[in-house]
Design a protein around this motif. Structure first.
Motif, PDB file in Angstrom:
ATOM      1  N   TYR A   1       2.081  -5.682  -7.133  1.00 36.49           N
ATOM      2  CA  TYR A   1       0.992  -6.191  -6.318  1.00 36.49           C
ATOM      3  C   TYR A   1       1.192  -5.791  -4.858  1.00 36.49           C
ATOM      4  N   CYS A   2       0.088  -5.520  -4.186  1.00 41.34           N
ATOM      5  CA  CYS A   2       0.176  -5.338  -2.748  1.00 41.34           C
ATOM      6  C   CYS A   2      -0.434  -6.552  -2.060  1.00 41.34           C
ATOM      7  N   SER A   3      -0.025  -6.746  -0.834  1.00 37.03           N
ATOM      8  CA  SER A   3      -0.545  -7.832  -0.016  1.00 37.03           C
ATOM      9  C   SER A   3      -0.699  -7.335   1.409  1.00 37.03           C
ATOM     10  N   ALA A   4      -1.671  -7.906   2.109  1.00 35.60           N
ATOM     11  CA  ALA A   4      -1.885  -7.520   3.496  1.00 35.60           C
ATOM     12  C   ALA A   4      -2.339  -8.728   4.296  1.00 35.60           C
ATOM     13  N   SER A   5      -1.870  -8.783   5.527  1.00 31.14           N
ATOM     14  CA  SER A   5      -2.289  -9.836   6.454  1.00 31.14           C
ATOM     15  C   SER A   5      -3.410  -9.270   7.311  1.00 31.14           C
ATOM     16  N   ILE A   6      -4.609  -9.826   7.136  1.00 34.80           N
ATOM     17  CA  ILE A   6      -5.811  -9.193   7.686  1.00 34.80           C
ATOM     18  C   ILE A   6      -6.613 -10.177   8.526  1.00 34.80           C
ATOM     19  N   SER A   7      -7.082  -9.699   9.644  1.00 36.08           N
ATOM     20  CA  SER A   7      -8.033 -10.430  10.483  1.00 36.08           C
ATOM     21  C   SER A   7      -9.387  -9.757  10.323  1.00 36.08           C
ATOM     22  N   VAL A   8     -10.404 -10.548   9.990  1.00 35.90           N
ATOM     23  CA  VAL A   8     -11.712  -9.950   9.696  1.00 35.90           C
ATOM     24  C   VAL A   8     -12.616  -9.856  10.910  1.00 35.90           C
ATOM     25  N   TYR A   9     -12.314 -10.613  11.968  1.00 34.03           N
ATOM     26  CA  TYR A   9     -13.081 -10.541  13.207  1.00 34.03           C
ATOM     27  C   TYR A   9     -12.113 -10.649  14.380  1.00 34.03           C
ATOM     28  N   PHE A  10     -12.586 -10.315  15.553  1.00 30.29           N
ATOM     29  CA  PHE A  10     -11.732 -10.313  16.743  1.00 30.29           C
ATOM     30  C   PHE A  10     -11.091 -11.673  16.978  1.00 30.29           C
ATOM     31  N   TYR A  11     -11.821 -12.731  16.729  1.00 32.50           N
ATOM     32  CA  TYR A  11     -11.351 -14.070  17.057  1.00 32.50           C
ATOM     33  C   TYR A  11     -10.770 -14.824  15.861  1.00 32.50           C
ATOM     34  N   SER A  12     -10.712 -14.183  14.699  1.00 30.21           N
ATOM     35  CA  SER A  12     -10.256 -14.895  13.502  1.00 30.21           C
ATOM     36  C   SER A  12      -8.752 -14.733  13.317  1.00 30.21           C
ATOM     37  N   LYS A  13      -8.162 -15.706  12.645  1.00 38.72           N
ATOM     38  CA  LYS A  13      -6.735 -15.650  12.386  1.00 38.72           C
ATOM     39  C   LYS A  13      -6.461 -14.673  11.244  1.00 38.72           C
ATOM     40  N   TYR A  14      -5.203 -14.286  11.139  1.00 37.39           N
ATOM     41  CA  TYR A  14      -4.803 -13.420  10.044  1.00 37.39           C
ATOM     42  C   TYR A  14      -4.620 -14.248   8.772  1.00 37.39           C
ATOM     43  N   GLU A  15      -5.116 -13.713   7.677  1.00 37.81           N
ATOM     44  CA  GLU A  15      -4.952 -14.345   6.372  1.00 37.81           C
ATOM     45  C   GLU A  15      -4.395 -13.327   5.398  1.00 37.81           C
ATOM     46  N   ASP A  16      -3.689 -13.825   4.390  1.00 37.67           N
ATOM     47  CA  ASP A  16      -3.089 -12.945   3.392  1.00 37.67           C
ATOM     48  C   ASP A  16      -4.066 -12.673   2.254  1.00 37.67           C
ATOM     49  N   TYR A  17      -4.174 -11.412   1.911  1.00 39.53           N
ATOM     50  CA  TYR A  17      -5.001 -10.985   0.787  1.00 39.53           C
ATOM     51  C   TYR A  17      -4.114 -10.250  -0.219  1.00 39.53           C
ATOM     52  N   TRP A  18      -4.542 -10.306  -1.495  1.00 38.96           N
ATOM     53  CA  TRP A  18      -3.759  -9.718  -2.571  1.00 38.96           C
ATOM     54  C   TRP A  18      -4.608  -8.771  -3.407  1.00 38.96           C
ATOM     55  N   GLY A  19      -3.952  -7.750  -3.918  1.00 37.25           N
ATOM     56  CA  GLY A  19      -4.603  -6.896  -4.895  1.00 37.25           C
ATOM     57  C   GLY A  19      -4.496  -7.498  -6.280  1.00 37.25           C
ATOM     58  N   GLN A  20      -5.129  -6.824  -7.249  1.00 37.66           N
ATOM     59  CA  GLN A  20      -5.175  -7.346  -8.606  1.00 37.66           C
ATOM     60  C   GLN A  20      -3.951  -6.965  -9.416  1.00 37.66           C
ATOM     61  N   GLY A  21      -3.166  -6.041  -8.903  1.00 36.52           N
ATOM     62  CA  GLY A  21      -1.948  -5.633  -9.583  1.00 36.52           C
ATOM     63  C   GLY A  21      -2.134  -4.359 -10.391  1.00 36.52           C
ATOM     64  N   THR A  22      -1.056  -3.611 -10.503  1.00 32.98           N
ATOM     65  CA  THR A  22      -1.052  -2.403 -11.333  1.00 32.98           C
ATOM     66  C   THR A  22       0.245  -2.385 -12.150  1.00 32.98           C
ATOM     67  N   GLN A  23       0.114  -2.059 -13.421  1.00 33.53           N
ATOM     68  CA  GLN A  23       1.264  -2.101 -14.326  1.00 33.53           C
ATOM     69  C   GLN A  23       2.111  -0.843 -14.164  1.00 33.53           C
ATOM     70  N   VAL A  24       3.401  -1.059 -14.042  1.00 36.81           N
ATOM     71  CA  VAL A  24       4.368   0.036 -14.064  1.00 36.81           C
ATOM     72  C   VAL A  24       5.314  -0.210 -15.230  1.00 36.81           C
ATOM     73  N   THR A  25       5.409   0.761 -16.119  1.00 36.41           N
ATOM     74  CA  THR A  25       6.284   0.655 -17.278  1.00 36.41           C
ATOM     75  C   THR A  25       7.248   1.824 -17.274  1.00 36.41           C
ATOM     76  N   VAL A  26       8.526   1.510 -17.294  1.00 35.40           N
ATOM     77  CA  VAL A  26       9.562   2.541 -17.299  1.00 35.40           C
ATOM     78  C   VAL A  26      10.236   2.511 -18.668  1.00 35.40           C
ATOM     79  N   SER A  27       9.993   3.554 -19.425  1.00 42.50           N
ATOM     80  CA  SER A  27      10.483   3.581 -20.796  1.00 42.50           C
ATOM     81  C   SER A  27      10.541   5.013 -21.302  1.00 42.50           C
ATOM     82  N   SER A  28      11.501   5.268 -22.176  1.00 40.49           N
ATOM     83  CA  SER A  28      11.588   6.583 -22.802  1.00 40.49           C
ATOM     84  C   SER A  28      10.840   6.586 -24.127  1.00 40.49           C
TER      85      SER A  28
END
Length: 121
Positions: free
Chosen positions: A94-121
């Motif tokens: 998952y990725c996450s980012a701390s984002i402000s949507v307007y000049f005067y707004s506080k930063y909030e954390d947003y998350w992605g939906q996730g991506t599967q990583v599988t390590v296997s032979s």
């Protein structure tokens, strides 16, 4: 609305590499820190790497020397380069980012939906 979308996951053999991308879109004024986490089945979510708006990075000891984080501020995108992958790296990333949507707004954390990583032979 802000959206984070990860890409680049998949199946890879042990010792292989993958590069994950996470693009932020929507109403964005400024992005502060961005980061990557992962969660394996039955385990807690684990912080892997963070990068500030000034490109200062921090990497978890568990992946130090194998994973690197970078970002492209012009594209609102953060990357995770993963090398020398091991079966124990199998997880949803998952990725996450701390984002402000307007000049005067506080930063909030947003998350992605996730991506599967599988390590296997």
């Amino acid at each position: 609305q802000v959206h984070l979308v990860e890409s680049g996951g998949g199946l890879v053999q042990p010792g292989g590499s993958l590069r994950l991308s996470c693009a932020a879109s929507g109403t964005i004024f400024s992005i502060n820190a961005m980061g990557w986490f992962r969660q394996a089945p039955g385990k807690q979510r684990e912080l892997l790497a963070t990068i500030t708006s000034g490109d200062s990075t921090d990497i978890a000891d568990s992946v130090k020397g194998r994973f690197t984080i970078s970002r492209n501020n012009a594209k609102n995108t953060v990357y995770l380069q993963m090398n020398s992958l091991k079966p124990e790296d199998t997880a949803v990333y998952y990725c996450s980012a701390s984002i402000s949507v307007y000049f005067y707004s506080k930063y909030e954390d947003y998350w992605g939906q996730g991506t599967q990583v599988t390590v296997s032979s």
